[in-house]
Scaffold this active site. Structure first.
Site, short mmCIF file in Angstrom:
data_model
loop_
_atom_site.label_atom_id
_atom_site.label_comp_id
_atom_site.label_asym_id
_atom_site.label_seq_id
_atom_site.Cartn_x
_atom_site.Cartn_y
_atom_site.Cartn_z
NE ARG A 108 -6.16 -4.67 -3.19
CZ ARG A 108 -6.64 -4.68 -1.96
NH1 ARG A 108 -5.83 -4.70 -0.93
NH2 ARG A 108 -7.93 -4.64 -1.75
CB CYS A 117 5.02 -39.62 -19.94
SG CYS A 117 5.90 -41.13 -19.58
CG HIS A 135 -6.96 -46.48 -9.47
ND1 HIS A 135 -8.29 -46.53 -9.77
CD2 HIS A 135 -6.29 -46.93 -10.55
CE1 HIS A 135 -8.43 -47.02 -10.99
NE2 HIS A 135 -7.24 -47.28 -11.48
CB SER A 187 9.42 -41.17 -22.30
OG SER A 187 8.39 -40.47 -21.64
CE1 TYR A 193 7.46 -36.81 -24.58
CE2 TYR A 193 9.41 -36.85 -25.97
CZ TYR A 193 8.49 -37.52 -25.18
OH TYR A 193 8.60 -38.85 -24.97
CE LYS A 219 -3.66 -0.40 2.66
NZ LYS A 219 -4.34 -0.48 3.98
NE ARG A 226 -5.10 3.70 3.86
CZ ARG A 226 -5.17 3.92 2.54
NH1 ARG A 226 -4.60 5.00 2.02
NH2 ARG A 226 -5.80 3.06 1.78
P1 ADP Z 1 -7.72 -1.84 3.85
O1 ADP Z 1 -6.35 -2.31 3.64
O2 ADP Z 1 -8.51 -2.69 4.78
O3 ADP Z 1 -8.42 -1.53 2.56
P2 ADP Z 1 -7.27 0.96 4.08
O4 ADP Z 1 -6.09 1.46 4.81
O5 ADP Z 1 -7.16 0.96 2.61
O6 ADP Z 1 -7.61 -0.46 4.65
O7 ADP Z 1 -8.50 1.84 4.53
C1 ADP Z 1 -9.80 1.43 4.80
C2 ADP Z 1 -10.78 2.36 4.13
O8 ADP Z 1 -10.58 3.70 4.54
C3 ADP Z 1 -10.61 2.36 2.62
O9 ADP Z 1 -11.88 2.39 2.00
C4 ADP Z 1 -9.86 3.62 2.35
O10 ADP Z 1 -10.16 4.12 1.08
C5 ADP Z 1 -10.35 4.55 3.44
N1 ADP Z 1 -9.32 5.53 3.77
C6 ADP Z 1 -8.07 5.26 4.16
N2 ADP Z 1 -7.36 6.39 4.32
C7 ADP Z 1 -8.19 7.39 4.00
C8 ADP Z 1 -8.04 8.81 3.95
N3 ADP Z 1 -6.87 9.39 4.25
N4 ADP Z 1 -9.09 9.54 3.59
C9 ADP Z 1 -10.26 8.95 3.29
N5 ADP Z 1 -10.48 7.63 3.32
C10 ADP Z 1 -9.45 6.85 3.67
MG MG Z 2 -7.75 -0.54 1.22
#
Ligand code: ADP
Ligand code: MG
Ligand code: MG
Length: 931
Positions: free
Chosen positions: A340, A882, A456, A814, A902, A25, A94
């Site tokens: 991601r 094989c 089997h 083989s 092969y 992330k 986060r």
């Molecule tokens: P997860 O890994 O469980 O998705 P996140 O860290 O992405 O957790 O966050 C959970 C939720 O909070 C997500 O929907 C994300 O978009 C939202 N979120 C995270 N940070 C912010 C932020 N700075 N402002 C607004 N929403 C946020």
């Molecule tokens: Mg998220």
């Protein structure tokens, strides 16, 4: 030491490629910031800080000072103040490691709120409702994640307030209601921690960062990593991302959502996802309200929609991969909060590969490399309808993928009869044996109550591409009653069940399934694969039907055609048994003479299906007793027959006895008795003649004579060919005559004759002499000089050691890696898998089950040596594999590496192997042999 190490990186500084350090992330937040996407400013605290925390159970020295410096920079950048009563800076905290672990660790939103900054937020936004909404969210999340207070306490209070004011949803709550919610939440915190809610935002931040780090070693996260085999070199510690809050809950021009740049279910090139207006991030996932489809945004917020499409295009062109992203709209401005690589099913992966290449987004190489070959399996077998949500009766092992429904049948003969009659049936047995094979042909799927994924039943089902659930121990089968018990449920013969061989589930009744489709995109992708690869991909196929199917899957020939499968079908088995039971060579020859035209027709069918491509026929391999019933079964049958005879003898006296004892009663039943006696004598004539029983006794004697202590190491393979030359001669003749007949019809055919279980050069030479003699005879009788190849299986350790000399006679090798693995480990497969292998893999003595994943360090070295020795004699020597490993991507990479020509695998695995072979070529420079 803390001061010397850099633990924090701003989003505009961090290395977007360094996921180990910044987490997935965090790295992507940095990358997106640096390519100019609208990401709220913030910074990432590294996984190294997490490891330091875990070591000492406290934040590393100086970390909070560094955090403070970065918060101050954020204050400058945003013009807001952390904890400010005028224009407060709020952040999210986060978690995020280098491997995505959905739902395992936590995120706290709206951090920085306290009594004073709450007022600041109210003043700034002139939106009291919004401020209290944000506040109550923060108290709950912080309470839960940082202070370890269970959600239910908060939820209970929330529900009570909603009920009190008659609000259905949280959006129905007015400011004063939310005030009441927040006040109640504060009390909950006080009650559970014995302290008031922390007011200092830096204290909040410190607790939150520590809590996120701590969660890395929480039970939930540890179990998850264990389950999904996430090792330390894949993910070590979590990073913490501190990110300026943006608000999707600021009114109806605000929203939050998640999107995929393309449809992850179909791969269709259309943005896909959901959003909620006036909501914060977690609401979408939590399902508090039902979100809307992104397509609705086009009419609801056209300008934002346009921006969203632009974001989507930029994400895809930058990452060259379908993205799964999170966004928030604050008062009409779009922010991207996460991205991601999108997880997609096989269908979507294939389609996006082809379409992204065609659109010039990715190279062909990438189109081939981005797909894990193993997932193609999903596309090649029928599946349960995707919307099916039923409860299963029982679960066994997922032994061969795909779903099938049908009527239960408890033995192979009934399966064959009912299947031939057009009924859909599932063969249900405790376990299966080679003599059940005719039942497999007619079954939609196979269910066994015993045996592993390599039993089997499992191996044969996979070979045929039929769904199989094995080792379903909850099922207790009662053959005599023709019923099976699963807990409370009794299933009778003829009841319909559905099995899902991809998951091991068994369902009552018919569950709708969807058919496998070999899409145009798949064909395109695999044609690219074939252009790239050096390894050819052949199929294991034993019948014209299997051969035709293998060809549809793109097989470039047949690498293994097992002749014993042909012997097992019901119309041939009696002749085969006659041949085995023959007391003299003449009698045996007579049976073989009847088998010859049948085998010849089989080969003709296969040659025709594979015209233009090589077909490798393996001479008879299994020990002869596999074609006879077991001794135990025969003993039982004989005992039953004796018993029946005695019973009937007793019955025959019944009328006389009755006449004597009770003439009246006798008169009454005379007609019935006469009929019964007639029936009995008919029955006796047809079933109980002396020679029925004595015949069985002869078979029993033979079975006992053929019994072996170690059948796998016994009288089988080439050893049969040496002791019964007439058997191999018949097969060789059948191959060469079939080839001659096809050639006369103008078909181009490439037969190859392969000898199993060879250990010595002399054995191979001996069989070669038969081949030369018969070839000359066929040439004389048919007038055609059939071109063919002669080769040897390498599945005995000694044969690998003698590969140099073997290559003087063999034109190809083989590797039979199933037998070779048994021989190399001195493991008998069934015993190993049922008794000790699970313990070996669980405790790390072996990394994988060597019968599933080729043991490169051991078996692989023998292969490598044999290839070198063989090619030293004959540089043109063709070498293949094989056996089940031939369809396993990791093993295929090794086969490419050691220069095989092969791989041969079961038909349905051919597409997987084709892709794996291309990847092996593309990645050959990076290949490292495990040591
Ligand atoms: P997860 O890994 O469980 O998705 P996140 O860290 O992405 O957790 O966050 C959970 C939720 O909070 C997500 O929907 C994300 O978009 C939202 N979120 C995270 N940070 C912010 C932020 N700075 N402002 C607004 N929403 C946020
Ligand atoms: Mg998220
Ligand atoms: Mg073998």
């Amino acid at each position: 030491m803390g001061g010397s190490k850099q633990y924090i990186y701003d989003f505009d500084k961090g290395d977007g490629k360094n996921k180990m350090l910044l987490g997935g992330k965090g790295a992507n937040l940095c990358e997106m910031t640096q390519i100019g996407l609208n990401v709220p400013p913030g910074f990432t605290i590294t996984t190294e800080a997490c490891l330091a925390y875990l070591e000492k159970n406290q934040l590393p020295d100086g970390l909070m000072d560094a955090v403070k410096t970065h918060i101050q920079a954020l204050e400058k950048k945003t013009g807001k103040g952390f904890g400010s009563g005028k224009n407060p800076l709020l952040v999210s905290v986060r978690s995020g490691s280098s491997m995505s672990m959905p739902g395992m660790m936590d995120t706290i939103l709206n951090l920085g709120l306290n009594e004073s900054s709450l007022q600041g937020l109210i003043k700034l936004t002139a939106n009291e409702r919004f401020a209290y909404d944000t506040y109550r969210r923060f108290i709950q999340l912080f309470g839960k994640i940082a202070l370890d207070i269970s959600d239910e306490h908060f939820d209970k209070h929330m529900t009570a307030v909603k009920r009190k004011f008659g609000a259905l949803q949280d959006v129905d709550l007015k400011t004063e209601h939310l005030q009441e919610v927040a006040a109640g939440f504060m009390e909950i915190v006080q009650r559970h921690t014995g302290k008031p809610f922390p007011q200092d935002p830096y204290e909040q931040l410190e607790i939150a960062v520590g809590a996120v780090f701590h969660s890395w070693m929480g039970k939930r996260a540890v179990d998850y990593r264990k389950q999904f085999k996430i090792t330390r070199d894949m993910a070590n510690g979590t990073a913490v991302n501190v990110c300026t809050m943006v608000f999707g809950n600021m009114g109806n021009d605000s929203a939050t959502g998640v999107g995929f740049t393309r449809n992850p279910g179909t791969g269709e090139n259309i943005i896909y996802g959901e959003y909620l207006t006036n909501a914060q991030g977690e609401d979408v996932v939590a399902g508090i309200r039902t979100p809307k489809a992104i397509s609705e945004m086009e009419t609801e917020m056209p300008e934002i929609y346009r921006q969203l499409i632009e974001l989507r295009d930029r994400l895809e062109s930058h990452y060259q991969e379908v993205q799964d992203f999170e966004f928030t709209i604050e008062k009409g401005i779009l922010y991207c909060l996460q991205t991601r690589n999108g997880k997609m099913n096989a269908r979507a992966m294939v389609r996006t590969s082809v379409e992204m290449f065609n659109a010039g987004l990715i190279t062909r190489e990438r189109a081939l490399l981005r797909i894990d070959p193993a997932i193609l399996e999903q596309l090649l077998v029928p599946q349960l309808a995707p919307n099916f949500r039923g409860k299963s009766l029982a679960q066994g092992l997922p032994a061969s993928p795909g779903a099938a429904s049908g009527k239960i049948v408890f033995d192979a003969d009934t399966a064959e009869i009912r299947g031939r009659a057009g009924e859909k049936i599932i063969l249900v047995r405790e376990e299966t044996k080679p003599e059940d094979i005719h039942g497999f042909f007619q079954a939609e799927g196979i269910l066994t109550s015993r045996g592993g994924k390599t039993s089997h039943a499992a191996v044969v089902a996979r070979g045929m591409g039929k769904p199989c659930v094995s080792g379903c121990e909850q099922i207790v089968i009662n053959d005599a009653l023709r019923s099976a018990q699963i807990g409370e449920t009794t299933l009778h013969e003829g009841d319909v069940i559905t099995i899902n061989g991809g998951t091991g589930h068994v369902y009552a009744g018919e569950v709708p399934t969807v058919h496998a489709e070999f899409s145009q995109e798949m064909a395109t992708l695999l044609s690219w694969a074939d252009e790239v690869s050096r390894l050819k991909v052949m199929a294991n196929a034993d019948t014209p039907n299997d051969a035709a199917r293998a060809r549809e899957f793109g097989a470039m020939g047949i690498g293994l055609c097992r002749t014993e499968r042909m012997f097992n079908s019901t119309d041939r088995l009696p002749i085969v048994q006659e041949m085995i039971l023959a007391e003299t060579t003449e009698a045996r020859q007579a049976a073989l003479d009847r088998l010859l035209p049948i085998q010849r027709a089989d080969f003709k069918g296969i040659f025709k299906a594979m015209k233009g491509l090589p077909v490798t026929v393996r001479l008879l391999d299994p020990p002869m007793h596999e074609f006879l019933p077991t001794a135990a079964q025969l003993e039982l049958e004989i005992a039953h027959l004796h018993q029946l005879r005695d019973t009937i003898k007793g019955l025959e006296e019944l009328p006389d006895t009755l006449k004597m004892l009770n003439p009246k009663l006798y008169q009454q039943y005379a007609d019935g008795l006469t009929k019964l006696m007639g029936g009995l004598s008919d029955f006796k004539e047809s079933h109980l003649e002396e020679d029925v029983i004595s015949k069985k006794e002869v078979v029993l004697k033979k079975v006992r004579a053929l019994a072996e202590v170690n059948p796998m190491l016994g009288h089988r393979g080439v050893r049969l060919g040496i002791t019964y030359p007439e058997i191999y001669s018949m097969q060789i003749r059948a191959v060469l005559e079939a080839a001659a007949l096809c050639a006369k019809e103008g078909l181009e055919i490439h037969p190859e004759i392969m000898v199993p279980q060879v250990a010595t050069v002399e054995e191979l030479k001996r069989i070669h002499s038969y081949v030369q003699r018969i070839h000359a005879e066929v040439k004389a009788t048919q007038g055609i000089d059939v071109k063919f190849k002669f080769g040897s299986m390498l599945e005995v350790v000694r044969a690998c050691m003698r590969a140099g000399r073997m290559a003087e006679t063999a034109e190809f090798f083989s590797f039979g890696t199933n037998d070779l693995t048994q021989a190399t480990f001195s493991f008998s497969r069934e015993d190993a898998e049922n008794k000790f292998l699970p313990a070996y893999t669980e405790t790390g003595i072996l990394e994988d089950n060597p019968f599933e994943v080729l043991d490169i360090k051991g078996v692989g070295q023998l292969m490598k040596m044999a290839v070198q020795k063989g090619r030293a004699t004959n540089p043109e020597l063709k070498v293949g594999i094989c056996g089940e490993h031939g369809g396993h991507p990791g093993s295929i990479r090794f086969c490419h590496h050691v220069g095989l020509n092969y791989v041969s695998c079961s038909g349905p695995r051919v597409p997987i192997a084709r892709l794996a072979a291309a990847q092996a070529k593309l990645l050959e420079d990076k290949y490292q042999e495990p040591v």
